[in-house]
Design an enzyme around this catalytic site. Structure first.
Site, PDB file in Angstrom:
ATOM      1  CG  ASP A  10      -1.868   1.118   1.330  1.00 48.45           C
ATOM      2  OD1 ASP A  10      -1.818   2.010   0.451  1.00 48.45           O
ATOM      3  OD2 ASP A  10      -2.671   1.142   2.272  1.00 48.45           O
ATOM      4  CG  ASP A 110      -2.857   3.601  -2.329  1.00 49.17           C
ATOM      5  OD1 ASP A 110      -3.862   2.871  -2.228  1.00 49.17           O
ATOM      6  OD2 ASP A 110      -2.343   4.199  -1.364  1.00 49.17           O
ATOM      7  CD  GLU A 111      -5.113  -1.120  -0.213  1.00 48.84           C
ATOM      8  OE1 GLU A 111      -5.585  -2.205   0.120  1.00 48.84           O
ATOM      9  OE2 GLU A 111      -5.666  -0.033   0.028  1.00 48.84           O
TER      10      GLU A 111
END
Ligand code: TTP
Ligand code: MG
Length: 378
Positions: A10, A110-111
């Site tokens: 993350d 974003d993960e």
């Protein structure tokens, strides 16, 4: 079954970190990235903030006015969201991560989950070394820090990644799972929100360990079979969801009841715009663009009316969504004489946004702004 080794990566304070990346001079200041609603100069909400701003209590979802108040004397930098740019940065990082995985699943802008079982031969020492390499690589090649959780499944990996943020690595080996979870407050478990937490408290459950030890039948009675079973398994750290690239979501929607039944555009639109913002936040988190917008209106007599409009391109812009919603609602109210009780907003025709699409959209939007914007709709 062979035990798995799963990683959740993350990126730290992603939108704000991406802003720092292109303008390093703001690095030592509180940076707040905002979604401005456009109603007044400061109306809107915080999308995210760097960790310096978080020290002042600023966080995602907070009204911009409140963030400004908290950072009054701290020389803050407030910036509007720039999804196109974040998407470009995200794409590069995801390509870098994908190369390190046996199986790869991106779960937001974003993960991502990485199944690294085979390449590490299920060895946690190897996996830890790989995680360190990935952390070094994201910094060296893309200039961004991330936090990584490593564990035997997606649930544990995700919860581990949240422990040590920013720029952290948390490893939970299979035999450590129970101890890792046991003392945590129950709402740290994925899927336990504030309402469920309250209900669990009434049952005498305050920690994940207590949930794991709670009589399973009573849990099923209280929460139903599906959710009860999930709580029972998850609290013991059990999760067999595979890491796999997800099929695209078909639609994202929100629906809510108005304060009072009305046939006036103003209050209906006000509610619909809040829904637009929520839908849009989900859309961005999923990295999607939309093509079709649908309004669902439930009238006083509970009859359901829906109207859709499609763009001739895929967009991820809140202003485009709001404009389209306004247009559909205006037509709907003019067409039928309805007293509306509930109003919902749905976007569909979702697609992951690639750079090429993004450029195409900007081009079309620029062109349609110059001429009549309505021409962009079909
Ligand atoms: P997160 O990973 O939840 O948050 P983050 O990366 O900003 O911070 P952390 O260091 O805790 O991981 O979300 C990723 C991005 O999604 C975030 O940078 C901005 C956006 N976002 C919103 O726009 N609104 C929200 O409410 C949240 C939670 C995120
Ligand atoms: Mg993040």
């Amino acid at each position: 079954m062979q035990s798995r080794v799963i990683m959740l990566v993350d990126l730290d304070y992603f939108f704000a970190q991406a802003e720092e990346l292109r303008n390093p001079s703001i690095r030592d200041k509180p940076v707040v990235v905002c979604v401005y609603s456009g109603r007044t100069e400061t109306s809107g909400a915080v999308s995210t903030a760097n960790y310096l701003a978080r020290k002042f209590g600023v966080k995602s979802g907070m009204p911009i006015v409140q963030a400004k108040r908290r950072l009054r004397d701290a020389e803050p930098v407030f910036l509007p969201v720039d999804y196109g740019y974040y998407e470009t940065v995200s794409e590069k990082i995801m390509n870098l991560l994908r190369a390190h995985a046996d199986q790869f699943e991106q779960v937001g802008i974003d993960e991502a989950y990485l199944d690294v079982t085979q390449r590490t031969k299920a060895d946690y020492e190897d996996a830890a070394a790989l995680a360190q390499d990935i952390r070094k690589e994201t910094v060296a090649r893309q200039g961004l820090t991330c936090s990584i959780g490593l564990g035997p499944n997606k649930l544990v990996a995700k919860m581990a990644a949240d422990i040590n943020k920013p720029d952290g690595l948390t490893i939970v080996k299979p035999h450590e799972v129970a101890a890792f979870l046991a003392a945590m407050p129950v709402d740290r478990l994925i899927g336990v929100g504030s309402k469920t937490k309250e209900r669990m408290q009434k049952l005498g459950i305050t920690t994940i360990g207590e949930l794991a030890n709670y009589d399973v039948q009573r849990l099923l009675d209280a929460f139903g079979r599906k959710l009860g079973l999930y709580f029972h398994n998850a609290s013991a750290g059990a999760d067999d969801e595979p890491v796999q690239q997800r099929g695209e979501a078909e639609s994202i929607s929100r629906i809510a009841t108005l304060k009072e039944d009305t046939c006036e555009l103003g209050p209906i639109l006000e509610r619909a715009e809040v829904e637009c913002e929520e839908v849009h936040a989900d859309l961005i988190r999923g990295g999607f663009g939309f093509r079709t917008v649908t309004i669902i209106a439930v009238a006083k007599d509970m009859s359901v009316h829906s109207r859709s409009r499609s763009l001739d391109y895929s967009s991820d812009r809140l202003d485009v969504l709001k404009d389209t919603v306004r247009e559909i609602l205006t037509h709907l109210l003019a067409e039928c004489d309805l007293e509306i009780r509930r109003v919902g907003v749905k976007v569909s025709g979702l697609a992951k946004r690639s750079e090429a699409q993004k450029r195409l959209t900007s081009f079309i939007e620029e062109r349609s702004n110059q001429s009549d914007k309505k021409q962009a709709y079909i």
